[in-house]
Design a protein around this motif. Structure first.
Motif, PDB file in Angstrom:
ATOM      1  N   UNK A 281      32.073  41.351  25.261  1.00  0.00           N
ATOM      2  CA  UNK A 281      31.449  41.273  25.047  1.00  0.00           C
ATOM      3  C   UNK A 281      31.403  39.706  26.323  1.00  0.00           C
ATOM      4  N   UNK A 282      32.137  39.403  26.602  1.00  0.00           N
ATOM      5  CA  UNK A 282      32.551  38.750  27.589  1.00  0.00           C
ATOM      6  C   UNK A 282      32.910  39.141  28.568  1.00  0.00           C
ATOM      7  N   UNK A 283      33.515  40.493  28.717  1.00  0.00           N
ATOM      8  CA  UNK A 283      32.806  41.344  30.113  1.00  0.00           C
ATOM      9  C   UNK A 283      31.512  42.055  30.497  1.00  0.00           C
ATOM     10  N   UNK A 284      30.245  41.878  29.493  1.00  0.00           N
ATOM     11  CA  UNK A 284      29.636  41.318  29.974  1.00  0.00           C
ATOM     12  C   UNK A 284      28.279  40.626  30.006  1.00  0.00           C
ATOM     13  N   UNK A 285      29.064  39.271  28.985  1.00  0.00           N
ATOM     14  CA  UNK A 285      28.057  38.382  30.169  1.00  0.00           C
ATOM     15  C   UNK A 285      28.611  37.005  30.533  1.00  0.00           C
ATOM     16  N   UNK A 286      29.580  37.123  30.829  1.00  0.00           N
ATOM     17  CA  UNK A 286      30.219  36.500  31.828  1.00  0.00           C
ATOM     18  C   UNK A 286      29.959  35.189  33.081  1.00  0.00           C
TER      19      UNK A 286
ATOM     20  N   UNK B  16      34.053  32.214  16.658  1.00  0.00           N
ATOM     21  CA  UNK B  16      32.564  33.205  16.194  1.00  0.00           C
ATOM     22  C   UNK B  16      30.838  32.417  16.130  1.00  0.00           C
ATOM     23  N   UNK B  17      31.218  31.077  16.024  1.00  0.00           N
ATOM     24  CA  UNK B  17      29.906  31.073  15.520  1.00  0.00           C
ATOM     25  C   UNK B  17      28.813  30.517  16.837  1.00  0.00           C
ATOM     26  N   UNK B  18      29.907  29.297  17.498  1.00  0.00           N
ATOM     27  CA  UNK B  18      29.665  28.854  18.580  1.00  0.00           C
ATOM     28  C   UNK B  18      29.760  30.245  19.733  1.00  0.00           C
ATOM     29  N   UNK B  19      30.671  30.857  19.707  1.00  0.00           N
ATOM     30  CA  UNK B  19      29.600  32.285  20.826  1.00  0.00           C
ATOM     31  C   UNK B  19      28.675  33.066  20.429  1.00  0.00           C
ATOM     32  N   UNK B  20      28.135  33.308  18.982  1.00  0.00           N
ATOM     33  CA  UNK B  20      27.223  33.554  19.283  1.00  0.00           C
ATOM     34  C   UNK B  20      25.870  32.684  19.086  1.00  0.00           C
TER      35      UNK B  20
ATOM     36  N   UNK C  36      30.671  28.389  28.489  1.00  0.00           N
ATOM     37  CA  UNK C  36      30.995  29.794  27.166  1.00  0.00           C
ATOM     38  C   UNK C  36      32.321  30.391  27.686  1.00  0.00           C
ATOM     39  N   UNK C  37      32.958  30.674  28.198  1.00  0.00           N
ATOM     40  CA  UNK C  37      34.594  31.109  28.855  1.00  0.00           C
ATOM     41  C   UNK C  37      35.347  30.141  27.837  1.00  0.00           C
TER      42      UNK C  37
ATOM     43  N   UNK D 248      21.761  38.164  28.066  1.00  0.00           N
ATOM     44  CA  UNK D 248      21.885  39.430  28.579  1.00  0.00           C
ATOM     45  C   UNK D 248      22.278  40.319  27.320  1.00  0.00           C
ATOM     46  N   UNK D 249      22.044  40.065  26.282  1.00  0.00           N
ATOM     47  CA  UNK D 249      22.353  41.089  25.208  1.00  0.00           C
ATOM     48  C   UNK D 249      20.981  41.189  23.948  1.00  0.00           C
ATOM     49  N   UNK D 250      20.627  41.550  23.945  1.00  0.00           N
ATOM     50  CA  UNK D 250      19.648  41.086  22.445  1.00  0.00           C
ATOM     51  C   UNK D 250      19.812  39.827  21.687  1.00  0.00           C
ATOM     52  N   UNK D 251      19.142  39.577  20.899  1.00  0.00           N
ATOM     53  CA  UNK D 251      19.435  38.110  20.409  1.00  0.00           C
ATOM     54  C   UNK D 251      20.293  38.546  19.051  1.00  0.00           C
ATOM     55  N   UNK D 252      19.149  39.414  18.644  1.00  0.00           N
ATOM     56  CA  UNK D 252      19.996  40.299  16.967  1.00  0.00           C
ATOM     57  C   UNK D 252      21.665  40.032  17.299  1.00  0.00           C
ATOM     58  N   UNK D 253      22.313  40.415  18.474  1.00  0.00           N
ATOM     59  CA  UNK D 253      23.314  40.569  18.554  1.00  0.00           C
ATOM     60  C   UNK D 253      24.245  39.322  18.631  1.00  0.00           C
TER      61      UNK D 253
END
Length: 193
Positions: free
Chosen positions: A61-66, A124-128, A73-74, A136-141
Motif C-alpha cells: 500500500x505504501x509503494x502504491x500511494x506514498x 492501521x486505523x489511521x492508515x485506513x 501519511x508516511x 489512489x485505491x478504492x474507498x472500500x480498501x
C-alpha cells in the motif's frame, strides 16, 4: 522484479494470509470441542502467516500511494508497520518456543505483543483513513484496512475465537485491491489515434 510485480505479489501474499486465517476459523469450528492438542500449533502458525501478510500488504500500500499522502501519511504508515512487525516478531517467537518446548502455549503473551497490539491498532486505523483520503485505491480498501485492525480482531476474539477468524476477510479484500491496482499499473497505455 519490477515494481508492479512486487505490488501484485504483495496483494497475493495478503490474500493468502487472509484466506488461510479464515480457513483456520472454519477448521476450528468443525473440530470443536474435540480438537487435537496439536491444533494449537496450527492456529499459531496461521496467525503468524496472517500477520506476515498484513506487513506485506502495508508495504505494498505504501509503494502504491506514498506520493499521494506526503510526510504525515508516511509517518502513519511507519506507525502501522512497526506495530504489526512487533506483533509478528512476538508471535513468531511464541511459535518457535511452542515448537521447541512441545507446548502450544509455551510462548505466552509478551509485552512486545501487547505494545505492538496498541501501536498497530492506532496505526492501521489511521492508515485506513489515510488510504481513503489519498484516493489512489478504492474507498472500500481503506474501510477493509480499518476492519482488519487488531482492535477489531481483539473484539471478535472476546466474542468467540471462531469469529476471530473473520479478521482474515478484510485482509483478503485489501490484498485484492492491491493486486488489482498492480495489474492496472502493469498494463501498457492504450494508443489512441
Amino acid at each position: 522484479m519490477t515494481r508492479t510485480s512486487l505490488i501484485r505479489l504483495g496483494g497475493l501474499v495478503s490474500i493468502v494470509g487472509g484466506v488461510s486465517y479464515a480457513a483456520l476459523g472454519l477448521m476450528t469450528w468443525l473440530c470443536t470441542p474435540s480438537c487435537p492438542r496439536s491444533s494449537g500449533y496450527v492456529v499459531l502458525a496461521f496467525f503468524v502467516l496472517l500477520v506476515f501478510g498484513a506487513m506485506v500488504a502495508l508495504a505494498s500500500l505504501h509503494a502504491i500511494q506514498w506520493q499521494r499522502y506526503g510526510l504525515l501519511g508516511t509517518l502513519v504508515f511507519l506507525v502501522a508497520f512497526v506495530g504489526v512487525a512487533m506483533i509478528f516478531v512476538s508471535e513468531l517467537r511464541s511459535l518457535i518456543l511452542a515448537l521447541w518446548q512441545g507446548s502450544p502455549g509455551a510462548g505466552g503473551v509478551s509485552w512486545l505483543f501487547i505494545i505492538g497490539l496498541l501501536v498497530a491498532t492506532v496505526g492501521v486505523i489511521a492508515y485506513g483513513v489515510t488510504t481513503i483520503t489519498a484516493a489512489e485505491l478504492p474507498w472500500w480498501c481503506g474501510l477493509a484496512l480499518i476492519a482488519g485492525s487488531p482492535f477489531v480482531g481483539l473484539f471478535l476474539y472476546l466474542i468467540s475465537p471462531v469469529e476471530d477468524s473473520l479478521l482474515g476477510v478484510p485482509w483478503v479484500l485489501v490484498g485484492y485491491a492491491i493486486f488489482r491496482v498492480g495489474v492496472h499499473q502493469a498494463e501498457p497505455p492504450s494508443r489512441v489515434r
